[in-house]
Design an enzyme around this catalytic site. Sequence first.
Site, PDB file in Angstrom:
ATOM      1  CE  LYS A   1      -3.579   2.281   2.791  1.00 35.64           C
ATOM      2  NZ  LYS A   1      -4.423   2.206   4.004  1.00 35.64           N
TER       3      LYS A   1
ATOM      4  CD  GLU B   1       9.736  -5.979   6.519  1.00 39.12           C
ATOM      5  OE1 GLU B   1       9.405  -4.916   5.947  1.00 39.12           O
ATOM      6  OE2 GLU B   1       9.496  -6.217   7.708  1.00 39.12           O
TER       7      GLU B   1
ATOM      8  N   GLY C   1      -4.609  -1.976   5.544  1.00 35.94           N
ATOM      9  CA  GLY C   1      -3.828  -3.099   5.008  1.00 35.94           C
ATOM     10  C   GLY C   1      -4.411  -4.438   5.400  1.00 35.94           C
ATOM     11  NE  ARG C   2      -5.562  -3.643  11.626  1.00 33.48           N
ATOM     12  CZ  ARG C   2      -4.877  -2.491  11.626  1.00 33.48           C
ATOM     13  NH1 ARG C   2      -3.750  -2.400  10.923  1.00 33.48           N
ATOM     14  NH2 ARG C   2      -5.311  -1.437  12.310  1.00 33.48           N
TER      15      ARG C   2
ATOM     16  CD  GLU D   1      -0.803  -4.108  11.846  1.00 32.95           C
ATOM     17  OE1 GLU D   1      -1.372  -3.966  10.736  1.00 32.95           O
ATOM     18  OE2 GLU D   1       0.383  -4.464  11.967  1.00 32.95           O
TER      19      GLU D   1
ATOM     20  CG  HIS E   1      -1.781 -35.003  18.751  1.00 30.42           C
ATOM     21  ND1 HIS E   1      -1.868 -36.252  19.308  1.00 30.42           N
ATOM     22  CD2 HIS E   1      -2.871 -34.861  17.961  1.00 30.42           C
ATOM     23  CE1 HIS E   1      -2.945 -36.865  18.849  1.00 30.42           C
ATOM     24  NE2 HIS E   1      -3.571 -36.045  18.023  1.00 30.42           N
TER      25      HIS E   1
ATOM     26  CE  LYS F   1       6.675  -0.860   9.291  1.00 28.17           C
ATOM     27  NZ  LYS F   1       5.574  -0.289   8.472  1.00 28.17           N
TER      28      LYS F   1
HETATM   29  O1  F6P Z   1       2.516  -4.050   9.965  1.00 27.57           O
HETATM   30  C1  F6P Z   1       2.477  -2.713   9.608  1.00 27.57           C
HETATM   31  C2  F6P Z   1       1.897  -2.609   8.226  1.00 27.57           C
HETATM   32  O2  F6P Z   1       1.759  -1.265   7.898  1.00 27.57           O
HETATM   33  C3  F6P Z   1       0.569  -3.327   8.090  1.00 27.57           C
HETATM   34  O3  F6P Z   1      -0.504  -2.608   8.613  1.00 27.57           O
HETATM   35  C4  F6P Z   1       0.534  -3.528   6.608  1.00 27.57           C
HETATM   36  O4  F6P Z   1      -0.437  -4.489   6.228  1.00 27.57           O
HETATM   37  C5  F6P Z   1       1.966  -4.000   6.347  1.00 27.57           C
HETATM   38  O5  F6P Z   1       2.747  -3.235   7.260  1.00 27.57           O
HETATM   39  C6  F6P Z   1       2.438  -3.835   4.926  1.00 27.57           C
HETATM   40  O6  F6P Z   1       2.311  -2.487   4.549  1.00 27.57           O
HETATM   41  P1  F6P Z   1       2.382  -2.138   2.957  1.00 27.57           P
HETATM   42  O7  F6P Z   1       1.205  -2.834   2.311  1.00 27.57           O
HETATM   43  O8  F6P Z   1       2.295  -0.648   2.892  1.00 27.57           O
HETATM   44  O9  F6P Z   1       3.684  -2.669   2.440  1.00 27.57           O
END
Ligand code: F6P
Length: 554
Positions: free
Chosen positions: A215, A221, A275-276, A361, A392, A510
């Site tokens: 987003k 990452e 995002g979630r 979150e 288990h 971060k």
């Molecule tokens: O975990 C923090 C966060 O901003 C989430 O809310 C989001 O889903 C994820 O990192 C990835 O963010 P992006 O889609 O901007 O890469």
Amino acid sequence: MTFNRNRAAIDVLDKRLRTAASRLLPLAEGYGQHDPQTLKLLFANDAERSAQFSLTVDELHLDYSKSLIDSTALAALVELAEACGMQGAIGALLRGAKINPSEGRAALHTSLRSPLAANAPHAALVGETLTSMREFVDSVHSGTWTGYDGRAIETIINLGIGGSDLGPAMVVDALADFALETPDVHFVSNVDPAHLTRTLAELDPATTLFVVASKTFGTLETLTNARSARDWLIAASDEAAVARHFVAVSANVAAACEFGIEQSNIFPLWDWVGGRFSLWSAIGLPIALAIGFKAFDELLAGAHAMDTHFETAPLQENLPVMSALLAYWYREYGASPSTAVVPYSQDLGLFPAYLQQLYMESLGKSISREGAVLTQRTSEIIWGSAGTNGQHSYFQQLHQGTEFTPVEFIAFATASVDSADERHRHLLANCLSQSMALMNGDEAGADVGEENWDPQKTIKGNRPSTTLLIKQLSPHNLGSLIALYEHKVFALSVLWNINAFDQWGVELGKRLSKDVYAALSEPARSSKSAQTASTLDESTRALVHKINSWRVPR
Ligand code: F6P
């Protein structure tokens, strides 16, 4: 925007609920003194309990009769939801009010799955995007979209993390039975080089397409993995190939273009989609690529059906609201620090991990919507795994641990594969028997006489659970299940008066990682390294030093 909270009524109800809790809940400090018969008594006193404490919405049936609650307390909880302005909050959510105060945003994931005729907010924008998604997916499935050597795409790699990974990955895994022959869809999220490297190891760059899902298009990452993936592709072809092998899903079009993705290959995302909560948007592209657009539409329709239920059902018949009230009851009055979600379905194996982000979150907050420090506990820890495997692993603690942990069982009445009826019946039998054992316990001492009573083997029972039975696993029912939990989380945020749609807590780590990365990147004895290291605390500095003394750059 507050949701018209009636503070006086909330205080009165809180007192009533505390009285009820002293009758019904094993209090942490007095654990072991509670009456182990409570759940049994509740059933003995009410022949209709099972029917009264169940709700069916379409093909989802929630049995919450094995909950440590009676109708008096439940009625008080429903009144509490009213006093917190639940109905008004639901309306505000669906009409796109700015209910995310810290970012001044709406939370309109429901618009993503509203039929275009429903005229939900942003309907035209959502419709245009679905059309461009469908065209892209069809071009990949038909083979008209080709790679740099003219061959069709056979493998999709989704590069994303958090909400740009967990939702789509969980749905693709759950709906494996609905997957088309091609393409194969993989998900890479971790910056750990093993994740991307191992995924790419057996793949052909000429038939592999990357979806960069971010987003913000600023997540370390995802961008690091995207750059490595681009290098992998270019090493086998050239820069021109990027246009055929990379698409992006982002609200940051400029950054995606700067990365080198053609603007026509960028699918939009908007700030009114968290995002979630975004798998219903173009973030769901890997889902549509895996199962086809017809099935993706069914997923959306299932979620929309739950949205309509959430909007229209009276609170005491409202599945998300009643689930939220039970969670609130255990968290606020029973001091249960966690809830176990145990799908008796290997297909839903990733569902607990998806729920962790959705729930924790959204609800892992300690400040109210108005900025005040909260005086009550909020989100419990959500964890779990597929059953029967949990039996288990951690079920021992669920049965004989010192505190009770509410368990949410999920099961499908029908198997998702053929000629599996015997094994599926064993799966269901285990699911139901575990909730029975949690409730009834095993009075090991009762039938062997006091002289042989063995405390080690006695299972007290009186441990609550709910069972969500779903007729069968389908895109529609999975959409409804996911939306059920999205709305449960929102309903809990209303009860706790917190903002479910921001996540400031993840930003600090971060920022700090930049200094640590620098300290790990400079020659150990350089002056710059000493300066960077000075910004670190003593423990971290020592760890950096240890890593630098051991790490062998590969
Ligand atoms: O975990 C923090 C966060 O901003 C989430 O809310 C989001 O889903 C994820 O990192 C990835 O963010 P992006 O889609 O901007 O890469």
